[in-house]
Design a protein around this motif. Sequence first.
Motif, PDB file in Angstrom:
ATOM      1  N   PHE A 181     -31.284   5.480 -19.166  1.00 45.92           N
ATOM      2  CA  PHE A 181     -31.488   4.571 -20.292  1.00 45.92           C
ATOM      3  C   PHE A 181     -31.435   5.333 -21.621  1.00 45.92           C
ATOM      4  O   PHE A 181     -32.443   5.435 -22.325  1.00 45.92           O
ATOM      5  N   PRO A 182     -30.294   5.898 -21.955  1.00 50.50           N
ATOM      6  CA  PRO A 182     -30.214   6.715 -23.173  1.00 50.50           C
ATOM      7  C   PRO A 182     -30.552   5.956 -24.452  1.00 50.50           C
ATOM      8  O   PRO A 182     -31.068   6.547 -25.411  1.00 50.50           O
ATOM      9  N   ALA A 183     -30.291   4.658 -24.481  1.00 50.78           N
ATOM     10  CA  ALA A 183     -30.593   3.872 -25.683  1.00 50.78           C
ATOM     11  C   ALA A 183     -32.096   3.765 -25.927  1.00 50.78           C
ATOM     12  O   ALA A 183     -32.522   3.487 -27.057  1.00 50.78           O
ATOM     13  N   TRP A 184     -32.894   4.001 -24.898  1.00 47.40           N
ATOM     14  CA  TRP A 184     -34.346   3.936 -25.032  1.00 47.40           C
ATOM     15  C   TRP A 184     -34.965   5.296 -25.348  1.00 47.40           C
ATOM     16  O   TRP A 184     -36.182   5.459 -25.281  1.00 47.40           O
ATOM     17  N   PHE A 185     -34.152   6.261 -25.697  1.00 48.91           N
ATOM     18  CA  PHE A 185     -34.646   7.632 -25.852  1.00 48.91           C
ATOM     19  C   PHE A 185     -35.821   7.720 -26.819  1.00 48.91           C
ATOM     20  O   PHE A 185     -36.820   8.402 -26.531  1.00 48.91           O
ATOM     21  N   ASP A 186     -35.718   7.072 -27.980  1.00 44.12           N
ATOM     22  CA  ASP A 186     -36.789   7.193 -28.972  1.00 44.12           C
ATOM     23  C   ASP A 186     -38.105   6.646 -28.441  1.00 44.12           C
ATOM     24  O   ASP A 186     -39.165   7.258 -28.634  1.00 44.12           O
ATOM     25  N   THR A 187     -38.049   5.507 -27.765  1.00 42.02           N
ATOM     26  CA  THR A 187     -39.268   4.914 -27.214  1.00 42.02           C
ATOM     27  C   THR A 187     -39.854   5.789 -26.104  1.00 42.02           C
ATOM     28  O   THR A 187     -41.070   6.041 -26.062  1.00 42.02           O
ATOM     29  N   ILE A 188     -38.988   6.250 -25.208  1.00 35.25           N
ATOM     30  CA  ILE A 188     -39.442   7.123 -24.121  1.00 35.25           C
ATOM     31  C   ILE A 188     -40.058   8.394 -24.682  1.00 35.25           C
ATOM     32  O   ILE A 188     -41.126   8.844 -24.227  1.00 35.25           O
ATOM     33  N   SER A 189     -39.419   8.980 -25.699  1.00 32.38           N
ATOM     34  CA  SER A 189     -39.917  10.221 -26.302  1.00 32.38           C
ATOM     35  C   SER A 189     -41.258  10.010 -26.994  1.00 32.38           C
ATOM     36  O   SER A 189     -42.148  10.865 -26.918  1.00 32.38           O
TER      37      SER A 189
END
Length: 212
Positions: A181-189
């Motif tokens: 889910f690369p588009a969710w990177f900011d949330t995951i980070s």
Amino acid sequence: MFDARLRPLIDVPLNAIARSLSGTGITPNMITGFGFLLGILAAVCLALTLDYAALALILASRFMDGLDGAVARHAAPRSRHPGAKSQESDLGGYYDIVSDFLFYSGIILAFAIGRPEHALMAAFLIFCFVGTGSSFLAYAIIAAKQGRSDDQSQGKKSFYFLTGITEGSETIFVLCLICVFPAWFDTISAIFGALCLMTTFGRVSQARRDFA
């Protein structure tokens, strides 16, 4: 948080493979090096936005990271130190932990190279990794000085493994998540970074209780 719970499940297949490799001449350090190379290739793939290739290489790299210790415990000794009963060594443990931390931060750096719009959150996550890594290693240094051992909870290790909310299994899970889910990177980070900061704070508090 889950490392100690997963250890009994992971050790069974790893030990079986390690026994089959005994006597082949494959050393734990060879496996560590090969696992690190797979991690570098995973980072390259991520920088090129080849996300699923990176995911496969990350999983293969972490498999090697678990296998090197199992081989060390089962292989015939090749140590220069008299009385050695296996290939476990301080140098092997050193190689393992250095490659682990370079791998973790390298994957995040590679993601930022491939998707520079996420560079700020990548920098934040690497900062959080520094917190968990430094609090982990600093505790291990003092624990070794004081003769502390955690073999019962973590299995036999080269140094003291202080637990926390974010350990190896959670970090690997997050690295896999950002590949899927690369588009969710900011949330995951943001979420995982906050958990890493909580882990760092908890380890510093633990050190204060144990070493003060």
